[in-house]
Scaffold this motif. Structure first.
Motif, PDB file in Angstrom:
ATOM      1  N   SER A 318       0.938  -1.331  -0.058  1.00  0.00           N
ATOM      2  CA  SER A 318       0.037   0.043  -0.078  1.00  0.00           C
ATOM      3  C   SER A 318       0.648   1.223   0.039  1.00  0.00           C
ATOM      4  O   SER A 318       1.154   1.941   0.975  1.00  0.00           O
ATOM      5  CB  SER A 318      -0.989   0.080   1.138  1.00  0.00           C
ATOM      6  N   PRO A 319       1.370   1.563  -1.358  1.00  0.00           N
ATOM      7  CA  PRO A 319       2.252   2.856  -1.105  1.00  0.00           C
ATOM      8  C   PRO A 319       1.438   3.967  -1.056  1.00  0.00           C
ATOM      9  O   PRO A 319       0.093   4.235  -1.220  1.00  0.00           O
ATOM     10  CB  PRO A 319       2.877   2.748  -2.523  1.00  0.00           C
ATOM     11  N   ILE A 320       2.173   4.998  -0.658  1.00  0.00           N
ATOM     12  CA  ILE A 320       1.642   6.370  -0.470  1.00  0.00           C
ATOM     13  C   ILE A 320       1.033   6.994  -1.632  1.00  0.00           C
ATOM     14  O   ILE A 320      -0.149   7.454  -1.667  1.00  0.00           O
ATOM     15  CB  ILE A 320       2.353   7.210   0.271  1.00  0.00           C
ATOM     16  N   GLY A 321       1.898   7.010  -2.645  1.00  0.00           N
ATOM     17  CA  GLY A 321       1.380   7.660  -3.818  1.00  0.00           C
ATOM     18  C   GLY A 321       2.018   8.918  -3.772  1.00  0.00           C
ATOM     19  O   GLY A 321       2.385   9.770  -2.868  1.00  0.00           O
ATOM     20  N   GLU A 322       2.523   9.460  -5.330  1.00  0.00           N
ATOM     21  CA  GLU A 322       3.109  10.654  -5.374  1.00  0.00           C
ATOM     22  C   GLU A 322       2.138  11.835  -5.004  1.00  0.00           C
ATOM     23  O   GLU A 322       2.741  12.792  -4.486  1.00  0.00           O
ATOM     24  CB  GLU A 322       3.364  10.746  -6.876  1.00  0.00           C
ATOM     25  N   GLU A 323       0.926  11.654  -5.399  1.00  0.00           N
ATOM     26  CA  GLU A 323       0.070  12.880  -4.906  1.00  0.00           C
ATOM     27  C   GLU A 323       0.057  13.393  -3.575  1.00  0.00           C
ATOM     28  O   GLU A 323       0.143  14.307  -2.898  1.00  0.00           O
ATOM     29  CB  GLU A 323      -1.323  12.652  -5.523  1.00  0.00           C
ATOM     30  N   ILE A 325       2.381  11.977  -1.259  1.00  0.00           N
ATOM     31  CA  ILE A 325       3.596  12.495  -0.731  1.00  0.00           C
ATOM     32  C   ILE A 325       3.553  14.031  -0.887  1.00  0.00           C
ATOM     33  O   ILE A 325       4.271  14.713  -0.078  1.00  0.00           O
ATOM     34  CB  ILE A 325       4.805  11.637  -1.524  1.00  0.00           C
ATOM     35  N   TYR A 326       3.398  14.472  -2.172  1.00  0.00           N
ATOM     36  CA  TYR A 326       3.510  16.053  -2.436  1.00  0.00           C
ATOM     37  C   TYR A 326       2.648  16.667  -1.354  1.00  0.00           C
ATOM     38  O   TYR A 326       3.334  17.896  -0.866  1.00  0.00           O
ATOM     39  CB  TYR A 326       2.758  16.185  -3.850  1.00  0.00           C
ATOM     40  N   LYS A 327       1.602  16.281  -1.196  1.00  0.00           N
ATOM     41  CA  LYS A 327       0.633  16.955  -0.139  1.00  0.00           C
ATOM     42  C   LYS A 327       1.109  17.087   1.312  1.00  0.00           C
ATOM     43  O   LYS A 327       1.115  18.008   1.860  1.00  0.00           O
ATOM     44  CB  LYS A 327      -0.930  16.415  -0.109  1.00  0.00           C
ATOM     45  N   GLY A 328       1.792  15.962   1.647  1.00  0.00           N
ATOM     46  CA  GLY A 328       2.477  15.853   3.076  1.00  0.00           C
ATOM     47  C   GLY A 328       3.578  16.816   3.052  1.00  0.00           C
ATOM     48  O   GLY A 328       3.656  17.330   4.111  1.00  0.00           O
ATOM     49  N   LEU A 329       4.406  16.639   2.111  1.00  0.00           N
ATOM     50  CA  LEU A 329       5.636  17.561   2.128  1.00  0.00           C
ATOM     51  C   LEU A 329       5.049  19.153   2.141  1.00  0.00           C
ATOM     52  O   LEU A 329       5.734  20.166   2.952  1.00  0.00           O
ATOM     53  CB  LEU A 329       6.651  17.384   0.870  1.00  0.00           C
ATOM     54  N   GLU A 330       4.218  19.123   1.349  1.00  0.00           N
ATOM     55  CA  GLU A 330       3.688  20.785   1.219  1.00  0.00           C
ATOM     56  C   GLU A 330       2.990  21.224   2.533  1.00  0.00           C
ATOM     57  O   GLU A 330       3.147  22.435   2.863  1.00  0.00           O
ATOM     58  CB  GLU A 330       2.651  20.863  -0.123  1.00  0.00           C
ATOM     59  N   LYS A 331       2.393  20.322   3.076  1.00  0.00           N
ATOM     60  CA  LYS A 331       1.656  20.673   4.447  1.00  0.00           C
ATOM     61  C   LYS A 331       2.666  20.991   5.547  1.00  0.00           C
ATOM     62  O   LYS A 331       2.266  21.900   6.439  1.00  0.00           O
ATOM     63  CB  LYS A 331       0.718  19.499   4.728  1.00  0.00           C
ATOM     64  N   GLU A 332       3.893  20.378   5.529  1.00  0.00           N
ATOM     65  CA  GLU A 332       4.842  20.479   6.918  1.00  0.00           C
ATOM     66  C   GLU A 332       5.931  21.346   6.432  1.00  0.00           C
ATOM     67  O   GLU A 332       6.568  21.574   7.327  1.00  0.00           O
ATOM     68  CB  GLU A 332       5.211  19.118   7.266  1.00  0.00           C
ATOM     69  N   PHE A 333       6.091  21.747   5.177  1.00  0.00           N
ATOM     70  CA  PHE A 333       7.398  22.452   4.905  1.00  0.00           C
ATOM     71  C   PHE A 333       6.976  23.701   3.978  1.00  0.00           C
ATOM     72  O   PHE A 333       5.908  23.629   2.971  1.00  0.00           O
ATOM     73  CB  PHE A 333       8.662  21.721   4.340  1.00  0.00           C
ATOM     74  N   SER A 334       7.544  24.739   4.142  1.00  0.00           N
ATOM     75  CA  SER A 334       7.312  25.989   3.369  1.00  0.00           C
ATOM     76  C   SER A 334       8.591  26.101   2.365  1.00  0.00           C
ATOM     77  O   SER A 334       9.824  26.297   2.606  1.00  0.00           O
ATOM     78  CB  SER A 334       7.321  27.343   4.091  1.00  0.00           C
ATOM     79  N   VAL A 335       8.281  25.682   1.022  1.00  0.00           N
ATOM     80  CA  VAL A 335       9.373  25.350  -0.112  1.00  0.00           C
ATOM     81  C   VAL A 335       9.133  25.790  -1.114  1.00  0.00           C
ATOM     82  O   VAL A 335       7.618  26.347  -1.324  1.00  0.00           O
ATOM     83  CB  VAL A 335       9.864  23.864  -0.082  1.00  0.00           C
ATOM     84  N   ASP A 336       9.877  26.018  -2.154  1.00  0.00           N
ATOM     85  CA  ASP A 336       9.676  26.542  -3.254  1.00  0.00           C
ATOM     86  C   ASP A 336       9.449  25.385  -4.390  1.00  0.00           C
ATOM     87  O   ASP A 336       8.602  25.701  -5.555  1.00  0.00           O
ATOM     88  CB  ASP A 336      10.763  27.343  -3.900  1.00  0.00           C
ATOM     89  N   PHE A 337       9.825  24.317  -4.098  1.00  0.00           N
ATOM     90  CA  PHE A 337       9.848  23.166  -5.305  1.00  0.00           C
ATOM     91  C   PHE A 337       9.508  21.815  -4.496  1.00  0.00           C
ATOM     92  O   PHE A 337      10.329  21.643  -3.408  1.00  0.00           O
ATOM     93  CB  PHE A 337      11.135  23.328  -6.437  1.00  0.00           C
ATOM     94  N   ILE A 338       8.650  21.078  -5.201  1.00  0.00           N
ATOM     95  CA  ILE A 338       8.559  19.751  -4.791  1.00  0.00           C
ATOM     96  C   ILE A 338       8.338  18.869  -5.807  1.00  0.00           C
ATOM     97  O   ILE A 338       7.727  19.037  -6.930  1.00  0.00           O
ATOM     98  CB  ILE A 338       7.245  19.512  -3.884  1.00  0.00           C
ATOM     99  N   ALA A 339       9.118  17.583  -5.987  1.00  0.00           N
ATOM    100  CA  ALA A 339       8.791  16.413  -6.752  1.00  0.00           C
ATOM    101  C   ALA A 339       8.720  15.170  -6.285  1.00  0.00           C
ATOM    102  O   ALA A 339       9.688  14.980  -5.344  1.00  0.00           O
ATOM    103  CB  ALA A 339       9.910  16.736  -7.817  1.00  0.00           C
ATOM    104  N   THR A 340       8.098  14.124  -6.907  1.00  0.00           N
ATOM    105  CA  THR A 340       7.831  12.981  -6.248  1.00  0.00           C
ATOM    106  C   THR A 340       7.787  12.054  -7.134  1.00  0.00           C
ATOM    107  O   THR A 340       7.466  12.197  -8.383  1.00  0.00           O
ATOM    108  CB  THR A 340       6.248  13.118  -5.352  1.00  0.00           C
ATOM    109  N   THR A 341       8.031  10.888  -6.678  1.00  0.00           N
ATOM    110  CA  THR A 341       7.835   9.794  -7.630  1.00  0.00           C
ATOM    111  C   THR A 341       7.629   8.290  -6.709  1.00  0.00           C
ATOM    112  O   THR A 341       8.195   8.208  -5.842  1.00  0.00           O
ATOM    113  CB  THR A 341       9.319   9.183  -8.430  1.00  0.00           C
ATOM    114  N   THR A 342       6.850   7.336  -7.372  1.00  0.00           N
ATOM    115  CA  THR A 342       6.746   6.182  -7.058  1.00  0.00           C
ATOM    116  C   THR A 342       7.085   5.227  -7.946  1.00  0.00           C
ATOM    117  O   THR A 342       6.461   4.850  -9.079  1.00  0.00           O
ATOM    118  CB  THR A 342       5.077   5.967  -6.551  1.00  0.00           C
ATOM    119  N   ARG A 343       7.834   4.184  -7.497  1.00  0.00           N
ATOM    120  CA  ARG A 343       8.699   3.370  -8.648  1.00  0.00           C
ATOM    121  C   ARG A 343       7.743   2.299  -8.669  1.00  0.00           C
ATOM    122  O   ARG A 343       6.845   2.053  -8.079  1.00  0.00           O
ATOM    123  CB  ARG A 343      10.214   2.789  -8.064  1.00  0.00           C
TER     124      ARG A 343
END
Length: 622
Positions: A318-323, A325-343
């Motif tokens: 049950s992987p988390i999924g790219e979307e 992971i993006y939301k999780g990082l965006e929620k907890e960090f104030s950043v300029d750029f986010i990229a995600t991948t699920t192999r």
């Protein structure tokens, strides 16, 4: 006559219960310091709550309350809204080591060995001498059961000190309270706050509430109401079986013939594949499995490698999924750029696994420090033994300069970066029972490296683009400083009005030019035209926003209209080819010259500000 030494030694030998063993070797389970003992306890309790909620398809709502008790002790309370635990199971779940439901289940789960929370109960009674208090309720129409428990370390059995039915206002859930020798620390990477923050990132469907010893409350709000896709249990895969395990399975199977045994004991073995395996091993498909000798078992094991067998199914993961992971990082960090991948899923020793990576850059992150690596296994943060983890080795083995980051000494790169790596598997190969680091499995390392390189290429493209935009900004600053002075001088010389230099700037810079023209009519109305011209070399795709305090009429083309109280946001979706232009026209019924001068600036959504002249540009609206 003196008794033989062997007989004297035999008198001293006795069986050791698993609880006694861990009583004397608690550091193996992660109870080797005051701060870490607290983190380990919280981790085990929260993992249990998350697993229970997900299995019952309940959005987790977990409360963690930590209080100081005396000089060296703390009280830990973890309360969840899960399905609860049936009365008969409560003592065994909390006060019997190596008791659980997931050890034999081949599917992704946070807990596996059945050690975690009972080890915390053992540590609590060893260091504070108090029993653990548990309340659990399985439904609104069921009673809440209250227990006080300790572990009999000689027998590894629960000792029930209190067993009562009480009133509890929750419709269902579990509450556990432990007092132990531990310390609550703040401001460290290895702290309760950082553990919960990391947990919130990879479990964006959960709401986590922390009440610290000083009374401060921190809420990690959920970013989605979507539960993870539940992992399904699978049969073992032939490529992950060892000789002793195969012999045990053959000895105790209820199947009467070898071919059906193979079909129904392993995943991805059908009728034809089972016959191929028997043929390759030189064994009769009809023979009873119980009659297969050690040498025959060895031939069977060799046949597993010779015959082509499909990889194990991946619905056990049950992987988390790219979307998310993006939301999780965006929620907890104030950043300029986010990229995600699920192999795509891979396999090691017959165990399927998936690697997921997210990278966040810039914003409030530290620029000169080493990058921050967040390691996870089956959605659980790994806070200790970073240097001994395959994830760290993979990061250090990458040449980061080609991705735009410094790498002093060829080790850990530096820069404002958070790198999230998640490994999901039916059997995460930890280096120890404390489950702090993932072992150096070549297949896992390769997948981690490939995933990191994939998101790093996206980061490098972003950094290159930012570098090009910076040069454009510098060039535009020079142009906008020189041209106005030239226009002013020329206007004075020719005794004319100072011209609008925006078209010239846009042409020189290769930008998108946006111009609004308002023609006032004698009756108080006005005709407005907005012209957009693309001086760039690429197709420009964007949304044009004209936010006005008026309703407009005779609009061509028709916009999308968003009402904002007394104002209106008129939105046009546009695609403008290089050197092409488009226009928007509309009318205003009653407007004065003064009001025209105060019209809000036009907004272009979807392009960087360096690529737009004459309007405010933003990458995206919230």
């Amino acid at each position: 006559m003196v008794a033989p030494i062997a007989e004297e030694l035999a008198k001293k030998q006795q069986a050791i219960s698993v609880a006694e063993f861990f009583e004397k070797n608690r550091q193996i389970l992660g109870f080797d310091s005051a701060p870490r003992s607290l983190i380990t306890t919280v981790k085990e309790a929260v993992d249990n709550s998350l697993d229970a909620c997900e299995e019952a398809e309940i959005l987790p709502d977990i409360l963690l309350h930590i209080e100081r008790v005396g000089k060296d002790n703390v009280s830990v309370i973890v309360e969840d809204n899960g399905p609860g635990i049936v009365k008969e199971q409560i003592p065994k779940v909390f006060a019997k080591l190596l008791y659980g439901s997931r050890f034999h289940a081949l599917k992704q789960s946070r807990g596996q060995q059945g050690i975690g929370i009972s080890a915390s109960v053992l540590y609590a009674q060893l260091t504070a001498g108090h029993p653990t208090k548990i309340i659990s309720k399985i439904g609104s129409g069921s009673p809440a059961h209250y227990y006080e428990l300790m572990i009999n370390t000689s027998t590894n059995d629960p000792e029930i000190l209190r067993d009562e039915v009480i009133d509890w206002d929750r419709p269902h859930g579990t509450r556990v309270e432990l007092e132990m020798e531990a310390s609550y620390v703040k401001g460290r990477r290895q702290s309760i706050y950082e553990y919960l923050k990391a947990t919130a990132i990879v479990n964006p469907h959960a709401r986590l509430t922390l009440i610290e010893p000083d009374g401060n409350e921190v809420i990690f709000e959920r970013a989605t109401d979507k539960l993870p896709v539940p992992a399904k249990e699978i049969l073992p895969h032939p490529h992950g079986i060892e000789l002793g395990t195969l012999m045990k399975m053959l000895r105790y199977t209820e199947r009467q013939k070898l071919a059906p045994f193979l079909r129904y004991s392993f995943s991805k073995i059908g009728l034809l594949t089972a016959e191929e395996i028997c043929k390759a091993a030189g064994l009769d498909p009809e023979m009873p499995p119980s009659e297969i000798s050690r040498d025959m078992s060895r031939k069977l094991l060799d046949a597993f490698k010779k015959v082509k067998i499909m990889s194990p199914p991946t619905d056990c993961l049950s992987p988390i999924g790219e979307e998310l992971i993006y939301k999780g990082l965006e929620k907890e960090f104030s950043v300029d750029f986010i990229a995600t991948t699920t192999r795509s899923a891979s396999v090691f020793s017959g165990n399927p696994f998936v690697v997921e990576v997210g990278i966040a850059y810039g914003g409030d992150l530290q620029k000169d420090d080493r990058i921050d690596i967040m390691r996870f296994a089956n959605r659980v943060p790994l806070l200790y033994q970073q240097g001994g983890c395959v994830t760290t080795h993979a990061v250090e083995g990458i040449k980061w300069k080609q991705y735009g980051l410094n790498q002093p000494g060829g080790g850990m790169p530096t820069g404002p970066v958070v790198l999230l790596v998640h490994v999901a598997s039916t059997n995460v190969p930890f280096t120890s029972e404390s489950k702090d680091a993932i072992a150096e499995i070549p297949e896992i390392r390769d997948e981690v490296e490939l995933a990191i390189k994939e998101v790093s290429r996206k980061l490098n493209r972003y950094l290159n683009r930012q570098g090009a935009l910076k040069k454009r900004r510098e060039k535009e600053v020079i142009i906008t400083k020189v041209l106005p002075k030239m226009a002013q001088k020329l206007a004075e010389t020719l005794d004319r009005e100072v011209p609008d230099i925006n078209p010239v700037v846009a042409k020189v810079m290769g930008n998108l030019l946006v111009m609004r023209k308002v023609d006032l009519n004698g009756d108080g109305s006005a005709n407005v035209s907005v012209t957009v011209k693309n001086y760039g070399s690429k197709l420009a795709e964007f949304k044009l926003h004209d936010m006005l305090p008026y309703e407009i009429k005779d609009v061509v083309p028709e916009p999308k209209i968003i009402s904002m109280g007394g104002d209106f946001d008129y939105v046009w979706t546009m695609k403008v080819s290089p050197e092409a232009s488009k226009a928007v026209t509309y009318g205003l019924e009653t407007v004065t010259e003064a009001e025209v001068s105060r019209l809000p600036q036009l907004i272009v959504e979807g392009l960087e500000e360096e690529l737009v002249t004459g309007a405010k540009a933003i990458k995206g609206l919230i």
